[in-house]
Design a protein around this motif. Structure first.
Motif, mmCIF file in Angstrom:
data_model
loop_
_atom_site.group_PDB
_atom_site.id
_atom_site.type_symbol
_atom_site.label_atom_id
_atom_site.label_comp_id
_atom_site.label_asym_id
_atom_site.label_seq_id
_atom_site.Cartn_x
_atom_site.Cartn_y
_atom_site.Cartn_z
ATOM 1 N N ASN A 102 79.282 -12.016 40.548
ATOM 2 C CA ASN A 102 78.092 -12.861 40.680
ATOM 3 C C ASN A 102 78.229 -13.720 41.940
ATOM 4 O O ASN A 102 78.473 -14.919 41.889
ATOM 5 C CB ASN A 102 77.963 -13.758 39.444
ATOM 6 N N SER B 168 75.691 -16.658 42.236
ATOM 7 C CA SER B 168 76.012 -17.876 41.494
ATOM 8 C C SER B 168 77.048 -18.715 42.227
ATOM 9 O O SER B 168 76.924 -19.947 42.333
ATOM 10 C CB SER B 168 76.518 -17.499 40.094
ATOM 11 N N ARG C 299 75.412 -20.353 45.171
ATOM 12 C CA ARG C 299 74.541 -21.452 44.770
ATOM 13 C C ARG C 299 75.361 -22.722 44.499
ATOM 14 O O ARG C 299 74.978 -23.821 44.886
ATOM 15 C CB ARG C 299 73.740 -21.043 43.538
ATOM 16 N N GLU C 300 76.489 -22.561 43.822
ATOM 17 C CA GLU C 300 77.331 -23.725 43.543
ATOM 18 C C GLU C 300 77.880 -24.330 44.848
ATOM 19 O O GLU C 300 77.940 -25.558 44.989
ATOM 20 C CB GLU C 300 78.486 -23.309 42.630
#
Length: 541
Positions: free
Chosen positions: A33, A36, A39-40
């Motif tokens: 991922n 994800s 994004r973090e």
């Protein structure tokens, strides 16, 4: 060559199959991922930008507090003293502390003083003052300070509103002090440098019935959008001083996590490519042995031919195939080129000699002698040694041509050249200056030594008769001598020596005359018979 193409094509096909398998395997196995994780990471960087903005807002608020609780500011709001504006309000300090708008508003919401540090902000200052005064009026707690983000005419800005109080803060407030730091290009460049990524801030002008008195730089909403395979765009929304989510902070982020995954895939591809190379090793070895090695011999031959002795190079390729035949023909071509080059070098050497020497006597010609004299004068400038110039001319040479013919005259010139050369030192140079005139350059000779050398030359020429069938005759020379150093030009020395030669002719020929060079800077007279004072050495008849 056909075998090599078959090997290359088969190897290429194998690699393409392996790469296609790797790509399919990577999509199935490396199902991480990445979005994800990116994004973090982006959210963390945007929060860091918010921390930087809060730090800058705190710095702006601290400076606004200093000016708002300054007695001079409090006094100005009552008496409007010009000294406060002229001496205490410094644009240089505001530029240094990055305060772009400075505003003083009294208790009745009238502007007591307004200043902007840049021409752009000066143009939009009236509209910005109107919005800032509106914000002052709509504070929920007029006695409390207010800081946060606001969107002005030029875009988002940091703003701090402080009540104007004396230094002890025990009196009634005399209005509000407003400091604004516009988030323009220079501020965004610095913010991007601190954040480590490209940052941009935009906003919409907001307004509400009442401004809440709370901290506004709190992230409200994060959004991350990929921009291709290399960059991400992250967005965070912030509230302005009106309490509305109208400030947008955007950041461009390099997709390092995605790149790391791509690097993993590339590593697998490389591993499979190496495996494919092992399968193709046998074919490549065969091509190397029977084709590539022979081609390398031919390439080495072409490299050797680029050197000075390259035409002597040859190649030995065994066999009866096309490459062996090519090597044999290249050897034949180099052999023909070598013979042609040898002939060309001989012609070049002969032309080089003829360009600087007289074809009849073998002496240096006039142009070469002038160059040699210039070089000798340049050497004299370094060693401070003299050089003598001797101009020699055959006496009554026209009679020899008229009586015996030009061929006899040519033999006489050759005999004169040989006689002159026998009396010269190894460092002296003799040239045929023109017709029956000769010039001798004698380095490290002064006037007296040059005159003695000219006397020896005249005696040598007189003592060697020119012999032709049924006739024998002697030739005499007249000589003009001068000596000088580097401050004169070659033309000046030749002119003075030639003038001395004409004087020797006028005094009866078969003699040596000298003439000293004039002092440095004095012009040489060009008249042939306008003689300077000179000492003459009478020659024997």
């Amino acid at each position: 060559m056909r075998l090599r193409w078959i090997t290359v094509l088969s190897t290429l096909f194998l690699k393409l199959c392996l790469l296609a398998a790797v790509l399919l395997l990577a999509r199935a196995v490396l199902n991480r991922n990445y979005a994800s994780l990116e994004r973090e990471h982006m959210q963390s960087d945007l929060e860091h930008v918010c921390v930087i903005l809060r730090s800058q807002l705190a710095d702006l608020d601290a400076m606004a507090t200093d000016y708002a609780e300054w007695n001079d500011t409090y006094h100005y709001m009552k008496y409007r003293s010009p000294s406060y504006v002229n001496s205490d309000i410094s644009d240089s300090v505001f530029k240094l502390r990055r305060v772009h708008v400075y505003l003083l508003v009294d208790e009745r919401y009238r502007v007591a003083f307004a200043s902007a540090v840049s021409p752009e902000l000066q143009q939009t200052l009236p509209a910005d003052i109107e919005q800032l005064v509106r914000a002052i009026k709509r504070r929920s707690n007029p006695a409390a300070p207010l800081k946060g983000l606001i969107t002005l005419s030029g875009g988002p800005a940091l703003v701090s509103l402080r009540p104007i109080l004396p230094s002890r803060g025990v009196a009634a407030a005399r209005g509000v002090l407003v400091m604004v730091r516009a988030l323009g290009p220079s501020e965004m460049e610095q913010l991007s440098h601190l954040a480590g990524h490209s940052v941009s801030i935009s906003g919409t002008v907001g307004e509400s019935a009442e401004i809440p008195a709370n901290e506004q730089l709190v992230p409200v909403q994060f959004t991350v959008v990929p921009l291709g395979d290399r960059y991400l765009k992250g967005t965070v929304m912030l509230r302005d001083i009106w309490g509305q989510t109208l400030i947008r902070v955007q950041m461009d982020h390099y997709r390092a996590i995605w790149e790391e995954g791509q690097q993993t895939i590339r590593t697998l591809v490389l591993a499979l490519v190496l495996i494919g190379l092992l399968f193709a090793l046998v074919n490549v070895w065969l091509i190397q042995r029977f084709v590539v090695r022979r081609v390398e011999q031919l390439i080495q031959l072409t490299d050797e031919t680029e050197t000075e002795t390259g035409l002597n190079a040859r190649v030995e390729i065994s066999g009866s195939d096309e490459l062996a035949e090519l090597g044999h023909r290249m050897n034949q071509m180099l052999e023909r080129l070598q013979h042609s080059n040898e002939r060309l070098l001989g012609v070049q050497e002969r032309l080089r000699f003829e360009a600087s020497h007289d074809s009849l006597t073998g002496l240096w010609n006039r142009s070469a002698a002038l160059q040699l004299l210039d070089q000798e004068l340049a050497r004299c400038s370094r060693s401070s040694s003299p050089v003598a110039v001797i101009m020699l001319d055959a006496d009554n040479f026209k009679r020899i041509n008229d009586h015996f013919g030009h061929s006899t005259g040519d033999r006489a010139l050759q005999a004169i050249a040989a006689a002159i050369t026998r009396k010269l030192r190894t460092s002296d140079v003799c040239c045929r200056y023109g017709g029956e005139e000769f010039m001798v350059l004698a380095p490290n000779c002064d006037m007296e030594q040059g005159a003695h050398l000219a006397e020896r030359i005249l005696r040598q020429v007189r003592s060697e008769p020119v012999t032709i069938p049924e006739h024998s005759f002697c030739v005499t020379l007249s000589a003009g001598v001068t000596a000088g150093t580097a401050f004169l030009s070659a033309e000046d020395m030749i002119q003075v020596a030639d003038r001395a030669l004409y004087r020797a002719k006028e005094k009866g020929r078969n003699r040596v005359e000298t003439e000293a060079m004039p002092p440095q800077g004095k012009r040489i007279r060009s008249e042939v018979f306008a003689l300077l004072p000179a000492s003459g050495l009478s020659g024997s008849a």
